[in-house]
Enzyme design. Structure first.
Site, PDB file in Angstrom:
ATOM      1  N   GLU A 179      55.570  41.049   1.151  1.00 48.37           N
ATOM      2  CA  GLU A 179      56.727  41.807   1.755  1.00 48.37           C
ATOM      3  C   GLU A 179      55.735  43.814   1.659  1.00 48.37           C
ATOM      4  OE1 GLU A 179      59.769  43.528  -0.597  1.00 48.37           O
ATOM      5  OE2 GLU A 179      60.413  41.154  -0.299  1.00 48.37           O
TER       6      GLU A 179
ATOM      7  N   PHE B 275      65.185  49.253   6.697  1.00 47.30           N
ATOM      8  CA  PHE B 275      63.521  48.865   6.930  1.00 47.30           C
ATOM      9  C   PHE B 275      63.322  48.480   8.004  1.00 47.30           C
ATOM     10  CE2 PHE B 275      63.761  50.246   2.189  1.00 47.30           C
ATOM     11  CZ  PHE B 275      62.453  50.328   2.609  1.00 47.30           C
TER      12      PHE B 275
ATOM     13  N   ASN C 116      61.459  36.741  -7.140  1.00 45.80           N
ATOM     14  CA  ASN C 116      60.758  38.332  -6.382  1.00 45.80           C
ATOM     15  C   ASN C 116      61.286  39.571  -7.288  1.00 45.80           C
ATOM     16  OD1 ASN C 116      60.752  39.614  -4.005  1.00 45.80           O
ATOM     17  ND2 ASN C 116      62.511  40.405  -4.666  1.00 45.80           N
ATOM     18  N   GLU C 117      60.322  40.216  -7.419  1.00 48.59           N
ATOM     19  CA  GLU C 117      59.962  41.697  -8.245  1.00 48.59           C
ATOM     20  C   GLU C 117      60.549  41.242  -9.795  1.00 48.59           C
ATOM     21  OE1 GLU C 117      61.388  44.535  -5.730  1.00 48.59           O
ATOM     22  OE2 GLU C 117      59.157  44.726  -4.223  1.00 48.59           O
TER      23      GLU C 117
ATOM     24  N   HIS D 291      66.256  36.205  -5.171  1.00 49.10           N
ATOM     25  CA  HIS D 291      65.801  37.326  -4.976  1.00 49.10           C
ATOM     26  C   HIS D 291      66.531  38.057  -5.139  1.00 49.10           C
ATOM     27  CE1 HIS D 291      63.497  40.845  -1.615  1.00 49.10           C
ATOM     28  NE2 HIS D 291      64.867  41.160  -2.154  1.00 49.10           N
TER      29      HIS D 291
ATOM     30  N   TYR E  89      54.391  48.814  -0.714  1.00 52.18           N
ATOM     31  CA  TYR E  89      54.560  49.205  -0.299  1.00 52.18           C
ATOM     32  C   TYR E  89      54.333  50.775   0.035  1.00 52.18           C
ATOM     33  CZ  TYR E  89      59.086  46.716   0.689  1.00 52.18           C
ATOM     34  OH  TYR E  89      59.779  45.476   0.902  1.00 52.18           O
TER      35      TYR E  89
ATOM     36  N   TRP F  85      58.457  43.147   6.055  1.00 50.19           N
ATOM     37  CA  TRP F  85      59.891  43.855   5.453  1.00 50.19           C
ATOM     38  C   TRP F  85      60.031  44.592   6.259  1.00 50.19           C
ATOM     39  CZ3 TRP F  85      63.067  41.301   2.318  1.00 50.19           C
ATOM     40  CH2 TRP F  85      64.326  41.913   1.742  1.00 50.19           C
TER      41      TRP F  85
ATOM     42  N   ARG G 215      59.840  34.597   5.736  1.00 57.82           N
ATOM     43  CA  ARG G 215      59.740  34.098   4.518  1.00 57.82           C
ATOM     44  C   ARG G 215      61.785  35.232   4.196  1.00 57.82           C
ATOM     45  NH1 ARG G 215      59.700  38.816  -0.166  1.00 57.82           N
ATOM     46  NH2 ARG G 215      60.063  37.734  -1.982  1.00 57.82           N
TER      47      ARG G 215
ATOM     48  N   ASN H  44      54.543  42.353  -2.839  1.00 60.78           N
ATOM     49  CA  ASN H  44      55.030  43.410  -1.957  1.00 60.78           C
ATOM     50  C   ASN H  44      54.591  44.291  -2.567  1.00 60.78           C
ATOM     51  OD1 ASN H  44      56.660  40.854  -1.664  1.00 60.78           O
ATOM     52  ND2 ASN H  44      58.309  42.042  -2.503  1.00 60.78           N
TER      53      ASN H  44
ATOM     54  N   GLN I 150      70.481  40.610   1.474  1.00 59.15           N
ATOM     55  CA  GLN I 150      71.223  41.860   2.175  1.00 59.15           C
ATOM     56  C   GLN I 150      71.170  41.532   3.410  1.00 59.15           C
ATOM     57  OE1 GLN I 150      66.196  42.393   0.253  1.00 59.15           O
ATOM     58  NE2 GLN I 150      67.226  44.236   1.127  1.00 59.15           N
TER      59      GLN I 150
ATOM     60  N   GLU J  44      70.526  47.838   1.343  1.00 65.27           N
ATOM     61  CA  GLU J  44      69.372  47.978   0.945  1.00 65.27           C
ATOM     62  C   GLU J  44      69.874  48.967  -0.488  1.00 65.27           C
ATOM     63  OE1 GLU J  44      65.908  47.371   1.128  1.00 65.27           O
ATOM     64  OE2 GLU J  44      65.499  49.552  -0.122  1.00 65.27           O
ATOM     65  N   TRP J  45      69.975  47.136  -1.081  1.00 59.38           N
ATOM     66  CA  TRP J  45      70.513  47.018  -2.521  1.00 59.38           C
ATOM     67  C   TRP J  45      71.236  48.741  -2.871  1.00 59.38           C
ATOM     68  CZ3 TRP J  45      70.409  42.843  -3.819  1.00 59.38           C
ATOM     69  CH2 TRP J  45      69.142  41.850  -3.314  1.00 59.38           C
TER      70      TRP J  45
HETATM   71  C1  GBH Z   1      61.560  45.937  -2.384  1.00 60.98           C
HETATM   72  O1  GBH Z   1      61.282  46.585  -3.659  1.00 60.98           O
HETATM   73  C2  GBH Z   1      62.563  44.526  -2.112  1.00 60.98           C
HETATM   74  O2  GBH Z   1      62.068  43.213  -2.618  1.00 60.98           O
HETATM   75  C3  GBH Z   1      63.560  43.830  -1.125  1.00 60.98           C
HETATM   76  O3  GBH Z   1      64.571  43.521  -1.428  1.00 60.98           O
HETATM   77  C4  GBH Z   1      63.961  46.004  -0.712  1.00 60.98           C
HETATM   78  O4  GBH Z   1      64.945  46.077   0.623  1.00 60.98           O
HETATM   79  C5  GBH Z   1      62.421  46.213  -0.242  1.00 60.98           C
HETATM   80  O5  GBH Z   1      61.357  46.077  -1.359  1.00 60.98           O
HETATM   81  C6  GBH Z   1      62.894  48.052   0.217  1.00 60.98           C
HETATM   82  O6  GBH Z   1      63.838  48.332  -0.980  1.00 60.98           O
HETATM   83  O7  GBH Z   1      63.795  55.453  -6.371  1.00 60.98           O
HETATM   84  O8  GBH Z   1      65.187  54.830  -7.786  1.00 60.98           O
HETATM   85  O9  GBH Z   1      65.889  54.118  -5.392  1.00 60.98           O
HETATM   86  C7  GBH Z   1      60.438  47.112  -3.187  1.00 60.98           C
HETATM   87  C8  GBH Z   1      60.528  47.832  -4.940  1.00 60.98           C
HETATM   88  C9  GBH Z   1      61.722  48.935  -5.791  1.00 60.98           C
HETATM   89  C10 GBH Z   1      61.007  50.536  -4.744  1.00 60.98           C
HETATM   90  C11 GBH Z   1      63.306  50.008  -5.447  1.00 60.98           C
HETATM   91  C12 GBH Z   1      62.026  51.271  -4.762  1.00 60.98           C
HETATM   92  C13 GBH Z   1      63.932  52.050  -6.072  1.00 60.98           C
HETATM   93  C14 GBH Z   1      63.815  53.309  -6.821  1.00 60.98           C
HETATM   94  N1  GBH Z   1      61.496  48.707  -4.687  1.00 60.98           N
HETATM   95  N2  GBH Z   1      62.774  51.163  -5.536  1.00 60.98           N
HETATM   96  S1  GBH Z   1      64.588  54.319  -7.060  1.00 60.98           S
END
Ligand code: GBH
Length: 482
Positions: free
Chosen positions: A379, A444, A173-174, A128, A307, A428, A83, A305, A26, A435-436
């Site tokens: 996180e 973030f 991670n996760e 990760h 959120y 985080w 981290r 982690n 990232q 952001e993936w």
């Molecule tokens: C974390 O995952 C990650 O460890 C981190 O790398 C990332 O940047 C951060 O969260 C913020 O997202 O609604 O189908 O798009 C937290 C778990 C995984 C929650 C992916 C949201 C997206 C599902 N996240 N998910 S979708």
């Protein structure tokens, strides 16, 4: 129980660590520099349709070249820990664990040395989500049991090279996200969504074994000399029963089993949760006696982690548009009370509702279920929408995020007062970053990165809030209670 008033650093035990978190893909960029091999995320993002804005982490926020500036800023703000994650394919470009890439080792040596020079403790994540692409292509990635051995080789190389200075390791991670989004839904690398029924559970199984195998290596070969700790990072949304009906309470409990229990029950209790075994049936792999022996108590701390939270209702019937992983849990995630009232304010991401009390409940659940283990919040944070028309003054004035951190940090302090053994908290993220699947559309960071002006860094109001908090100033906190 009402707390009210203010949270200060003095509400946390002595030695409690405050840090920030990031991950290699990232932020680093430098895809083809320093001898690095491609990871599954490099290849996944080559397909522009996979990422909402067609971007990738090829350059990301160029941390690979700017790590000194970044660490300096972290230290100036007053954080005591960082981290970060190590890119597996920088260490072993083809993942096979035979030829180590010295330039990759040098990069992380420099990074770690600089952190320590600035008074920041390194917390290193080994995985990760950026599996060496070659391991996916030639071995089958997380679907193959061979991955366990490759991961252990990689972990061993990291312990051997960095363990004199890194005393806190996170294996993976996760694993939930890799399993479900990577091998079930396909929105994350490697993007598989064919055999949705069995593959996420297989990918998860191998991640649990890989985690345990690397803890085993650490305990056998490094622990006595290096004296560090190795943890597993699990993501968990709080699941609040929609009503006090028994069915809803049981559904909420299942929802947590399918997040935390999936990964932690095998380690603490020797098998997957009963609710999973019943519902997943033959798609859930079985642990052999040898596996059980390997995984038993192979953990020094739980990284959490966290959120967001959801109301959970019982849903015995398969819903037409629901994905398999949720259907099999026989529950429904709900954003609103039956009265129609929202569960909390939303951040930019559709999945992220702000409910500080959720972290307190999640921590207390973990503490109760697993015998009061050492916990780190690895996180916690929220995002803003990228708004290309906003002025710098506007984007730096992230009052919603300030409120988020006041609430959540305060709720962590409450969980500690409730008796949980939380040792640290990582926000985080340090920087706005890739952001993936959402590319650069979601921010973030507590530090703004100006994508149009040479990737310059600008601390947001939330970074300044942390800075005041860490220096011991009183700050308001009224965590919600429930
Ligand atoms: C974390 O995952 C990650 O460890 C981190 O790398 C990332 O940047 C951060 O969260 C913020 O997202 O609604 O189908 O798009 C937290 C778990 C995984 C929650 C992916 C949201 C997206 C599902 N996240 N998910 S979708």
């Amino acid at each position: 129980t009402e707390r009210g008033g203010e949270v200060t650093r003095a509400d946390f035990p002595e030695g409690f660590v405050f840090g920030v978190a990031t991950s290699a893909y990232q932020i680093e960029g430098a895809r083809n520099e320093g001898g690095k091999g491609d990871s599954i995320w490099d290849v996944f993002a080559d397909n522009k349709e996979r990422i909402i804005d067609g971007t990738s982490g090829e350059v990301a926020v160029d941390h690979y070249h700017r790590y000194k500036e970044d660490i300096e800023l972290m230290a100036k703000l007053g954080f005591g820990a960082y981290r970060f994650s190590i890119s597996w394919s920088r260490i072993f470009p083809d993942g096979l664990g035979k030829e180590i890439n010295e330039q990759g080792v040098a990069f992380y040596n420099n990074l770690i040395d600089f952190m320590i020079e600035k008074g920041i403790q390194p917390y290193a994540t080994l995985y990760h989500w950026d599996l060496p692409h070659n391991l996916h292509k030639t071995v089958g990635g997380w679907l193959s049991d061979k991955i366990v051995e490759y991961f252990a080789l990689y972990a061993e190389a990291c312990f051997a090279n960095f363990g004199d200075r890194v005393k806190h390791w996170i294996t993976i991670n996760e694993p939930l996200q890799t399993s479900v989004n990577g091998y079930g839904i396909g929105i994350f690398a490697p993007g598989l969504c064919e055999g949705i029924a069995a593959e996420p559970f297989l990918a998860a199984h191998h991640q649990i074994l890989a985690h345990a195998a690397s803890v085993d290596v650490y305990r056998r070969k490094f622990k006595a000399v290096q004296g560090g700790q190795v943890g597993f990072v699990i993501d968990c949304e709080w699941a609040e029963p929609l009503s006090d009906k028994m069915e809803d309470q049981a559904a909420a409990a299942r929802r947590i089993d399918f997040q935390l229990g999936w990964y932690l029950d095998p380690i603490y209790f020797g098998d997957y949760p009963e609710s999973m075994r019943q519902r997943v049936g033959d798609h859930l792999p079985k642990f052999s006696e040898k596996d059980r022996e390997l995984i038993r108590n192979k953990i020094d701390f739980i990284g959490l982690n966290h959120y967001t939270s959801r109301f959970i209702a019982n849903q015995p019937n398969p819903q037409p548009n629901e994905i398999h992983f949720y259907q099999v849990q026989q529950m429904e995630r709900i954003d609103k009370w039956s009265s129609g009232e929202g569960i909390g304010e939303r951040a930019a991401s559709e999945w992220l509702y702000i409910l500080p009390w959720g972290i307190r409940k999640t921590i207390n659940y973990v503490a109760r279920k697993y015998g009061n283990p050492i916990i780190y919040v690895t996180e916690n944070g929220m995002d803003d929408e990228d708004d290309p028309s906003a002025t710098l003054d506007q984007v730096l004035n992230d009052t919603k995020r300030v409120g988020f951190f006041k609430g959540y940090v305060g709720a962590v302090a409450e969980a500690i007062k409730d008796g949980a053994d939380v040792r640290g908290y990582f926000a985080w993220s340090f920087l706005d970053n890739f952001e993936w699947a959402m590319g650069f559309t979601k921010r973030f960071g507590i530090v703004y990165v100006d994508y149009k002006n040479g990737l310059s860094r600008h601390p947001k109001a939330s970074a300044m809030w942390f800075s005041r908090f860490l220096n011991g100033e009183a700050v308001d906190s009224k965590p919600d209670t429930n």
